[in-house]
Design a protein around this motif. Structure first.
Motif, PDB file in Angstrom:
ATOM      1  N   LEU A  44     -11.599 -19.548  -4.633  1.00 14.43           N
ATOM      2  CA  LEU A  44     -12.483 -19.879  -3.508  1.00 14.43           C
ATOM      3  C   LEU A  44     -11.667 -20.377  -2.316  1.00 14.43           C
ATOM      4  O   LEU A  44     -11.933 -20.009  -1.169  1.00 14.43           O
ATOM      5  CB  LEU A  44     -13.508 -20.943  -3.933  1.00 14.43           C
ATOM      6  N   GLY A  58     -18.092  -9.383   0.994  1.00 11.78           N
ATOM      7  CA  GLY A  58     -18.731  -9.997   2.155  1.00 11.78           C
ATOM      8  C   GLY A  58     -17.710 -10.658   3.063  1.00 11.78           C
ATOM      9  O   GLY A  58     -17.812 -10.594   4.285  1.00 11.78           O
ATOM     10  N   GLU A  59     -16.700 -11.263   2.448  1.00 14.49           N
ATOM     11  CA  GLU A  59     -15.740 -12.019   3.241  1.00 14.49           C
ATOM     12  C   GLU A  59     -14.904 -11.110   4.135  1.00 14.49           C
ATOM     13  O   GLU A  59     -14.661 -11.440   5.291  1.00 14.49           O
ATOM     14  CB  GLU A  59     -14.837 -12.816   2.306  1.00 14.49           C
ATOM     15  N   THR A  99      -9.851 -17.535  -0.303  1.00 15.35           N
ATOM     16  CA  THR A  99     -10.661 -16.858   0.708  1.00 15.35           C
ATOM     17  C   THR A  99     -10.972 -17.808   1.861  1.00 15.35           C
ATOM     18  O   THR A  99     -11.045 -17.391   3.011  1.00 15.35           O
ATOM     19  CB  THR A  99     -11.945 -16.295   0.094  1.00 15.35           C
ATOM     20  N   ARG A 106     -15.765 -11.885  -8.864  1.00 17.59           N
ATOM     21  CA  ARG A 106     -16.532 -12.260  -7.680  1.00 17.59           C
ATOM     22  C   ARG A 106     -16.238 -11.286  -6.543  1.00 17.59           C
ATOM     23  O   ARG A 106     -16.117 -11.692  -5.378  1.00 17.59           O
ATOM     24  CB  ARG A 106     -16.230 -13.698  -7.270  1.00 17.59           C
ATOM     25  N   TYR A 151     -18.102  -9.253  -5.052  1.00 24.90           N
ATOM     26  CA  TYR A 151     -19.134  -9.209  -4.011  1.00 24.90           C
ATOM     27  C   TYR A 151     -18.835 -10.224  -2.918  1.00 24.90           C
ATOM     28  O   TYR A 151     -18.984  -9.936  -1.726  1.00 24.90           O
ATOM     29  CB  TYR A 151     -20.510  -9.490  -4.629  1.00 24.90           C
ATOM     30  N   ASP A 152     -18.415 -11.445  -3.341  1.00 20.37           N
ATOM     31  CA  ASP A 152     -18.027 -12.485  -2.375  1.00 20.37           C
ATOM     32  C   ASP A 152     -16.937 -11.966  -1.449  1.00 20.37           C
ATOM     33  O   ASP A 152     -17.006 -12.086  -0.230  1.00 20.37           O
ATOM     34  CB  ASP A 152     -17.428 -13.701  -3.109  1.00 20.37           C
ATOM     35  N   THR A 153     -15.908 -11.401  -2.081  1.00 17.68           N
ATOM     36  CA  THR A 153     -14.758 -10.928  -1.324  1.00 17.68           C
ATOM     37  C   THR A 153     -15.173  -9.808  -0.388  1.00 17.68           C
ATOM     38  O   THR A 153     -14.725  -9.739   0.757  1.00 17.68           O
ATOM     39  CB  THR A 153     -13.682 -10.450  -2.297  1.00 17.68           C
TER      40      THR A 153
END
Lengths: 480, 116
Positions: free
Chosen positions: B71, A277-278, B74, A271, A273-275
């Motif tokens: 999840l 963005g984060e 983050t 993941r 991409y999530d990170t």
């Protein structure tokens, strides 16, 4: 008679592909209906033209619906109703908005849980261990004490820190070492930030709300707490309704991403991409804090009020020498721990987030011990640049995949044999994690430095030495 | 054990909401911090509770569900960012307006109160 029949022939033949012959005639004789219809239309038109003034007067006199009036008639009551609703709902009361939101969410939750079907709560429960019971008891005491003692804000902050730090061992006991590391380091940074912020806010909260209102707030909070607690218990006592997708992540962690820490491989590989963005969001948050502090510093009202904040000196030693020396020695060790946590992240608990926070805490200790100005003067890398480099490095790690014809942020790894070392692994995820590390470090330091910059405008004088007492001068005094 | 964790989540949420309903910015931010503790724990428990099952491949099976953990990790970091932004907003509000009240009264339209 000259007609355009030849042109139609050519065009029609070209389109259909067959030879086409058309016949166009202009006079069809007196019997044709079209002639009489045309004459009737012309006659009727002439008659209407003759009667126009009278017809026009009749039309003007006839009442008919007016579009603008209809439009205004509909819109105006609607606008008035909206205005009444907005004025009624939006009375600039945050508390009321929170109350309504909490009750609405709780109601929706009850409705969904009672209306839907669910599995029976037959999942085997874990036995209670004394450790967890002790952690739970301290957490409950600290959390329950907060509403009673929150008016002294330093006490409130201590209680918040107690609860936050107790969550870390809970994570560790329930098989989440990565979360424990993150929670404990974020908690330290958060409490430091709030402590710093208390310099610019009142130190106590006055008693304002009536007991009846407080009782109502307790009821709202109780409904929310009971609802979420019940939901959590219901969820934990049931098996997942669907097979978790994390079987894939566990199975592919080592062969697919090249790391044995499944949590870290999800963050930096699966993941990514999530990170990605984060960390950008985190960087933006830090830049927002910086921008807001800059704006505040430009306002004459703010600088006047800042200047009026009298320095509180509860002891004589603002920058104790022992603390300065100890943190100076701790800095390289803390950085080494950070590097270690960063390097092991892909395979064991750790990674860029935690490493960035550990580095940030190491620097913040210098700020605490020796003051902002002294530490800032010795800082070689700009906080903004750290955030920028963090994002850039992770972009490079992502774009690098394009060179191999793979999508953005595809990670790769290779095992390297370099004598005399044991076989080790080089993963592109480490480059990405470096970006995460830099961004987290820059964001945390920029956020706290922005608050510290406000502190420079208060009445307190700024130290230029690492600590207030000067050992050289003291020694010289002794010799003399 | 599940009941202990569930009650802790409920209590943290309740204290968080209660503090969010206070009338000054600092308690509201503390309330949000408590609420994020509760929410993070809640999201974490969606992977169900397990002991001695850290999701490190090669250790003893079975493994804890790594996805909620990733999840929540983050989420913890983002909570910090959110708290920090709110803090500077609270400080700014206090320094600009001269008070740290959360609710605006019906009588004053944005006109800052004179600090007593």
């Amino acid at each position: 008679m000259l007609t355009a029949a030849w042109l139609v022939d050519v065009a029609a033949s070209a389109v259909t592909g067959d030879a086409v012959t058309v016949k166009i005639t202009h006079w069809h004789g007196l019997e044709a209906a079209a002639l009489w219809m045309s004459l009737a239309a012309i006659g009727g038109g002439l008659m209407a033209l003759g009667a126009y003034p009278r017809l026009r007067a009749l039309w003007d006199a006839t009442p008919r619906p007016e579009a603008k009036a209809i439009f205004d008639g509909i819109i105006e009551p609607l606008a008035a109703a909206c205005r009444r609703l907005t004025d009624g709902v939006h009375n600039a009361s945050f508390s009321r908005a929170v109350t309504v939101a909490v009750l609405a969410i709780a109601g929706a939750g009850v409705w969904a849980f009672s209306g839907g079907t669910h599995l029976a709560g037959d999942r085997a429960l874990l036995p209670v261990t004394p450790t967890v019971l002790a952690l739970w008891a301290v957490m409950v005491i600290a959390a329950l004490a907060l509403p009673f003692y929150h008016r002294d804000r330093v006490v409130a902050l201590v209680l918040t820190g107690v609860v936050g730090l107790l969550i870390a061992p809970l994570f560790a006991l329930f098989s989440a070492p990565d979360l424990a590391l993150t929670q404990i380091s974020v908690e330290v940074v958060t409490i430091l930030l709030m402590l710093l912020a208390l310099n610019f806010l009142p130190k106590a909260t006055p008693v304002e709300s009536a007991p009846g209102r407080r009782f109502g707030d307790v009821a709202v909070a109780g409904i929310a707490g009971a609802g979420i607690g019940w939901l959590a218990y219901a969820m934990m006592t049931r098996q997942p309704a669907f097979d978790p997708i994390s079987h894939f992540h566990l199975a592919q962690s080592k062969p697919g991403a090249g790391g044995t820490n499944a949590v870290n491989t999800i963050i930096v590989d699966f993941r990514g991409y999530d990170t990605f963005g984060e960390i950008i969001v985190l960087g933006i948050a830090a830049l927002v804090i910086f921008a807001l502090s800059e704006t505040l510093l430009r306002s004459p009202t703010v600088t006047r009020r800042l200047g009026a904040i009298a320095p509180v000196r509860e002891d004589g030693d603002r920058h104790p020498m022992m603390l300065v020396v100890a943190t100076r020695f701790l800095l390289p060790m803390a950085m080494m721990v950070g590097v270690y946590i960063y390097l092991r992240g892909h395979n064991l608990p750790g990674g860029g987030f935690v490493a960035g926070l550990v580095f940030a805490i190491a620097y913040l200790m210098q700020y605490m011990a020796s003051g902002y100005v002294w530490s800032h003067a010795r800082q070689r890398y700009d906080h903004h640049a750290l955030i920028g480099w963090g994002v850039l490095v992770s972009v490079l790690a992502g774009v690098g995949a394009w060179a191999f014809g793979l999508p953005f942020l595809t990670s790769g790894f290779e095992y390297v044999n370099l004598w005399p070392l044991e076989e080790f692994e080089l993963a592109t995820a480490a480059i990405f994690d470096l970006g995460v590390f830099l961004c987290v470090l820059g964001a945390v330091l920029l956020a706290l430095a922005s608050l510290s910059r406000l502190g420079l405008r208060t009445g307190e004088d700024v130290n230029t030495r690492a600590f207030d007492i000067n050992p050289d001068a003291a020694q010289a005094e002794e010799v003399r | 054990m599940e009941a202990l964790v569930a009650s802790a989540i409920g209590l943290l949420t309740a204290v968080g909401i209660y503090m969010m309903l206070r009338l000054r910015t600092f308690p509201v931010i503390l309330g949000l911090t408590f609420l994020s503790y509760g929410v993070n724990l809640f999201l974490f428990t969606s992977g169900r509770l397990t002991v001695n099952a850290a999701p490190i491949i090669g250790r003893t099976e079975p493994y804890a569900d790594p996805l909620p953990q990733a999840l929540v990790l983050t989420a913890i970091v983002i909570s910090f960012g959110m708290t920090a932004v709110l803090m500077i907003m609270a400080i700014g509000g206090h320094l600009e307006a001269g008070h740290d009240k959360v609710n605006m009264s019906d009588t004053d339209d944005d006109t800052p109160e004179v600090q007593s």
